[in-house]
Design a protein around this motif. Structure first.
Motif, PDB file in Angstrom:
ATOM      1  N   SER A  86     108.576  51.996  93.954  1.00 56.93           N
ATOM      2  CA  SER A  86     107.618  51.189  93.195  1.00 56.93           C
ATOM      3  C   SER A  86     108.072  50.982  91.763  1.00 56.93           C
ATOM      4  N   THR A  87     108.656  52.024  91.165  1.00 60.51           N
ATOM      5  CA  THR A  87     109.136  51.910  89.787  1.00 60.51           C
ATOM      6  C   THR A  87     110.133  50.769  89.654  1.00 60.51           C
ATOM      7  N   CYS A  88     110.972  50.576  90.655  1.00 58.60           N
ATOM      8  CA  CYS A  88     111.984  49.517  90.609  1.00 58.60           C
ATOM      9  C   CYS A  88     111.352  48.147  90.412  1.00 58.60           C
ATOM     10  N   PHE A  89     110.317  47.828  91.207  1.00 57.90           N
ATOM     11  CA  PHE A  89     109.750  46.481  91.052  1.00 57.90           C
ATOM     12  C   PHE A  89     108.655  46.418  90.002  1.00 57.90           C
ATOM     13  N   TRP A  90     108.079  47.561  89.611  1.00 54.90           N
ATOM     14  CA  TRP A  90     107.156  47.540  88.475  1.00 54.90           C
ATOM     15  C   TRP A  90     107.888  47.128  87.203  1.00 54.90           C
ATOM     16  N   LEU A  91     109.171  47.466  87.112  1.00 58.05           N
ATOM     17  CA  LEU A  91     109.945  47.157  85.914  1.00 58.05           C
ATOM     18  C   LEU A  91     110.370  45.691  85.832  1.00 58.05           C
TER      19      LEU A  91
ATOM     20  N   ALA B  97      94.490  47.793 100.844  1.00 55.44           N
ATOM     21  CA  ALA B  97      94.428  49.127 100.242  1.00 55.44           C
ATOM     22  C   ALA B  97      95.666  49.401  99.396  1.00 55.44           C
ATOM     23  N   LEU B  98      96.842  49.010  99.901  1.00 56.04           N
ATOM     24  CA  LEU B  98      98.076  49.225  99.148  1.00 56.04           C
ATOM     25  C   LEU B  98      98.117  48.335  97.913  1.00 56.04           C
ATOM     26  N   ALA B  99      97.645  47.089  98.038  1.00 56.64           N
ATOM     27  CA  ALA B  99      97.596  46.192  96.877  1.00 56.64           C
ATOM     28  C   ALA B  99      96.719  46.778  95.782  1.00 56.64           C
ATOM     29  N   MET B 100      95.569  47.304  96.163  1.00 55.97           N
ATOM     30  CA  MET B 100      94.655  47.906  95.192  1.00 55.97           C
ATOM     31  C   MET B 100      95.272  49.136  94.552  1.00 55.97           C
ATOM     32  N   ASP B 101      95.925  49.950  95.365  1.00 58.44           N
ATOM     33  CA  ASP B 101      96.544  51.173  94.867  1.00 58.44           C
ATOM     34  C   ASP B 101      97.685  50.851  93.904  1.00 58.44           C
ATOM     35  N   GLN B 102      98.523  49.890  94.274  1.00 58.56           N
ATOM     36  CA  GLN B 102      99.641  49.497  93.424  1.00 58.56           C
ATOM     37  C   GLN B 102      99.145  48.922  92.097  1.00 58.56           C
ATOM     38  N   LYS B 103      98.151  48.060  92.181  1.00 61.32           N
ATOM     39  CA  LYS B 103      97.623  47.432  90.968  1.00 61.32           C
ATOM     40  C   LYS B 103      97.058  48.476  90.022  1.00 61.32           C
ATOM     41  N   GLN B 104      96.326  49.430  90.566  1.00 58.85           N
ATOM     42  CA  GLN B 104      95.735  50.477  89.739  1.00 58.85           C
ATOM     43  C   GLN B 104      96.804  51.337  89.078  1.00 58.85           C
TER      44      GLN B 104
ATOM     45  N   VAL C 182     100.045  50.627  88.495  1.00 65.47           N
ATOM     46  CA  VAL C 182     100.903  49.915  87.554  1.00 65.47           C
ATOM     47  C   VAL C 182     100.136  49.485  86.304  1.00 65.47           C
ATOM     48  N   SER C 183      98.838  49.259  86.430  1.00 60.48           N
ATOM     49  CA  SER C 183      98.040  48.874  85.266  1.00 60.48           C
ATOM     50  C   SER C 183      98.053  49.966  84.211  1.00 60.48           C
ATOM     51  N   ASN C 184      98.031  51.217  84.649  1.00 59.90           N
ATOM     52  CA  ASN C 184      98.082  52.328  83.694  1.00 59.90           C
ATOM     53  C   ASN C 184      99.388  52.329  82.911  1.00 59.90           C
ATOM     54  N   ARG C 185     100.454  51.888  83.558  1.00 57.69           N
ATOM     55  CA  ARG C 185     101.757  51.891  82.893  1.00 57.69           C
ATOM     56  C   ARG C 185     101.952  50.695  81.967  1.00 57.69           C
ATOM     57  N   PHE C 186     101.237  49.622  82.228  1.00 58.03           N
ATOM     58  CA  PHE C 186     101.382  48.421  81.405  1.00 58.03           C
ATOM     59  C   PHE C 186     100.244  48.243  80.397  1.00 58.03           C
ATOM     60  N   LYS C 187      99.392  49.251  80.233  1.00 60.51           N
ATOM     61  CA  LYS C 187      98.226  49.084  79.366  1.00 60.51           C
ATOM     62  C   LYS C 187      98.607  48.826  77.915  1.00 60.51           C
TER      63      LYS C 187
ATOM     64  N   VAL D 118     101.834  41.229  80.795  1.00 60.75           N
ATOM     65  CA  VAL D 118     102.050  41.424  82.228  1.00 60.75           C
ATOM     66  C   VAL D 118     100.725  41.327  82.987  1.00 60.75           C
ATOM     67  N   ASP D 119      99.733  42.108  82.567  1.00 61.53           N
ATOM     68  CA  ASP D 119      98.372  42.065  83.118  1.00 61.53           C
ATOM     69  C   ASP D 119      98.374  41.967  84.646  1.00 61.53           C
ATOM     70  N   PRO D 120      98.788  43.027  85.352  1.00 60.67           N
ATOM     71  CA  PRO D 120      98.907  42.991  86.817  1.00 60.67           C
ATOM     72  C   PRO D 120      97.578  42.658  87.492  1.00 60.67           C
ATOM     73  N   CYS D 121      97.662  41.986  88.636  1.00 57.26           N
ATOM     74  CA  CYS D 121      96.458  41.683  89.405  1.00 57.26           C
ATOM     75  C   CYS D 121      96.806  41.700  90.894  1.00 57.26           C
ATOM     76  N   PHE D 122      95.772  41.743  91.732  1.00 61.38           N
ATOM     77  CA  PHE D 122      96.001  41.610  93.164  1.00 61.38           C
ATOM     78  C   PHE D 122      95.052  40.559  93.704  1.00 61.38           C
ATOM     79  N   PHE D 123      95.513  39.850  94.718  1.00 58.69           N
ATOM     80  CA  PHE D 123      94.704  38.783  95.300  1.00 58.69           C
ATOM     81  C   PHE D 123      94.059  39.280  96.583  1.00 58.69           C
ATOM     82  N   ALA D 124      92.740  39.170  96.658  1.00 55.97           N
ATOM     83  CA  ALA D 124      91.995  39.495  97.872  1.00 55.97           C
ATOM     84  C   ALA D 124      90.944  38.408  98.084  1.00 55.97           C
ATOM     85  N   ALA D 125      90.838  37.944  99.325  1.00 58.22           N
ATOM     86  CA  ALA D 125      89.943  36.831  99.615  1.00 58.22           C
ATOM     87  C   ALA D 125      88.488  37.156  99.342  1.00 58.22           C
ATOM     88  N   ASP D 126      88.130  38.452  99.347  1.00 54.36           N
ATOM     89  CA  ASP D 126      86.738  38.828  99.145  1.00 54.36           C
ATOM     90  C   ASP D 126      86.503  39.446  97.762  1.00 54.36           C
TER      91      ASP D 126
END
Length: 292
Positions: free
Chosen positions: A25-30, A47-54, A56-61, A66-74
Motif C-alpha cells: 500500500s505504501t508504494c501506491f500511496w506515495l 470494505a477495502l476501499a474504505m479501509d485504504q481511504k481511512q 491513507v488520509s491519516n498520512r496525507f492530513k 491529495v485529499d484521498p476519497c473512495f467512490f461508493a454508489a450508496d
C-alpha cells in the motif's frame, strides 16, 4: 519496490508482489506525492476501499492537494464525482465496475484525454485471474479500458498491479492483458507463510456441525471471521449467535450491508470492539488487521 514504482516510465506496466504487511500500500500511496495528476486505485471490495481511504488520509492530513476519497454508489456519489471532476482529489479508490461502466467512466475518459489520469493501480491484482473470469468480469474488461486510456493519454498512463500472492501463470496472464508487447517491469518478493495452518472437517449432520462450530468459536483466538457464501446465510448465523448463544461483540458484513453500517462495523473492527465478524467475501480481503 518503492523505487521501482516511483521510477516507472510513462506508459509502462509494473507488477509488484510483496508479502502481506511488507508495504504494498505504501508504494501506491506515495504515487500522488510525486505525480501531478490523478491516481486511481481499483480495489475488489467497498470494505477495502474504505479501509485504504481511512489509512491513507491519516498520512496525507498535512499534505495539501491529495485529499484521498473512495467512490461508493450508496455514499453520496454525486459529491464524490464533483470533487474528482474539479480535481480536488488526486487519489481515488474505486471498484472495477465503477471504472468500466459506472459513473466514473466518463470522467476518467476525459482525464485520460487531458493528461490528468496518470496512474492506474489494481490492488489484490490476482483477483483479475480468479474473480474476473465469471464472478466479476469487469476486472478483465478493465484491461481493454486501460488500453483505451493509454492511447488517449498519448502513451503516458502508468499501470501498477499489486498482490501478495501471484503465481507465474497469473503473472503471465496479467502481462498479456495489461501490457503492450508483453513489456512489463516486475518486482517479485514472495515467501512461504509458515504461520498459516489449515484444518478441515466435513459434517454430514447439521447439529453435530453446529456443536463443533460453537466449540471452535469459544476456544479459538479472537478476533475471528466466520465466512458464509450467501448474505442470507451470514445474517442467519449472526442472528443465531447473537440471540440464541448470547454473543454481543459480534457483527455481520455482506455485500448487502448499507454504507453507514459498513463504516461503523469497519471502525469497530479496527478498534477491537468486535470479536466475531460473520461475513461473506465482501469483507476481509486486503483489510489490514494484524491479529485476526
Amino acid at each position: 519496490a518503492v523505487w521501482t514504482v516511483l521510477n516507472s516510465p510513462d506508459g509502462s506496466t509494473c507488477i509488484i508482489v510483496l508479502p502481506t504487511g511488507c508495504g504494498k500500500s505504501t508504494c501506491f500511496w506515495l504515487l500522488p506525492t510525486f505525480t501531478q495528476g490523478l491516481t486511481v486505485v481499483v480495489v475488489p471490495t467497498v470494505a477495502l476501499a474504505m479501509d485504504q481511504k481511512q489509512n491513507v488520509s491519516n498520512r496525507f492530513k498535512n499534505f495539501s492537494g491529495v485529499d484521498p476519497c473512495f467512490f461508493a454508489a450508496d455514499d453520496s456519489p454525486e459529491i464524490t464525482i464533483d470533487k474528482i471532476k474539479r480535481k480536488k482529489s488526486r487519489l481515488v479508490f474505486a471498484s472495477p465496475e465503477t471504472c468500466v461502466s459506472g459513473k466514473l467512466r466518463r470522467v476518467l475518459d476525459g482525464f485520460a484525454r487531458d493528461g490528468w489520469l496518470r496512474n492506474l493501480v489494481v490492488d489484490e491484482a490476482h483477483i483479475i485471474e480468479t474473480w474476473g473470469v465469471e464472478f466479476r468480469v469487469e476486472f478483465q474488461i478493465l484491461s481493454a479500458v486501460r488500453k483505451k486510456w493509454l492511447e488517449e493519454s498519448s502513451g503516458k498512463l502508468r499501470t501498477f498491479l499489486f498482490s501478495a500472492t501471484m503465481s507465474p501463470r497469473c503473472r503471465e496472464s496479467l502481462r498479456e492483458m495489461f501490457s503492450e508487447e508483453n513489456h512489463v517491469q516486475e518486482f517479485i518478493c514472495q515467501r512461504l507463510r509458515p504461520e498459516m495452518k489449515y484444518f478441515s472437517l466435513q459434517f454430514d449432520d447439521d447439529e453435530v456441525r453446529w456443536k463443533n462450530l460453537l466449540e471452535a468459536i469459544w476456544r479459538l483466538d479472537r478476533p475471528a471471521i466466520l465466512y458464509k457464501t450467501k448474505p442470507i446465510d451470514a445474517k442467519d448465523l449472526h442472528k443465531r449467535l447473537r440471540d440464541e448463544e448470547g454473543f454481543q461483540r459480534i457483527g455481520c458484513f455482506t455485500g448487502e450491508t448499507g454504507h453507514s453500517e459498513r463504516k461503523m462495523l469497519l471502525e469497530a473492527w479496527k478498534n477491537n470492539e468486535i470479536d466475531l465478524m460473520v461475513a461473506t467475501s465482501a469483507f476481509g480481503l486486503g483489510v489490514d488487521k494484524a491479529d485476526v
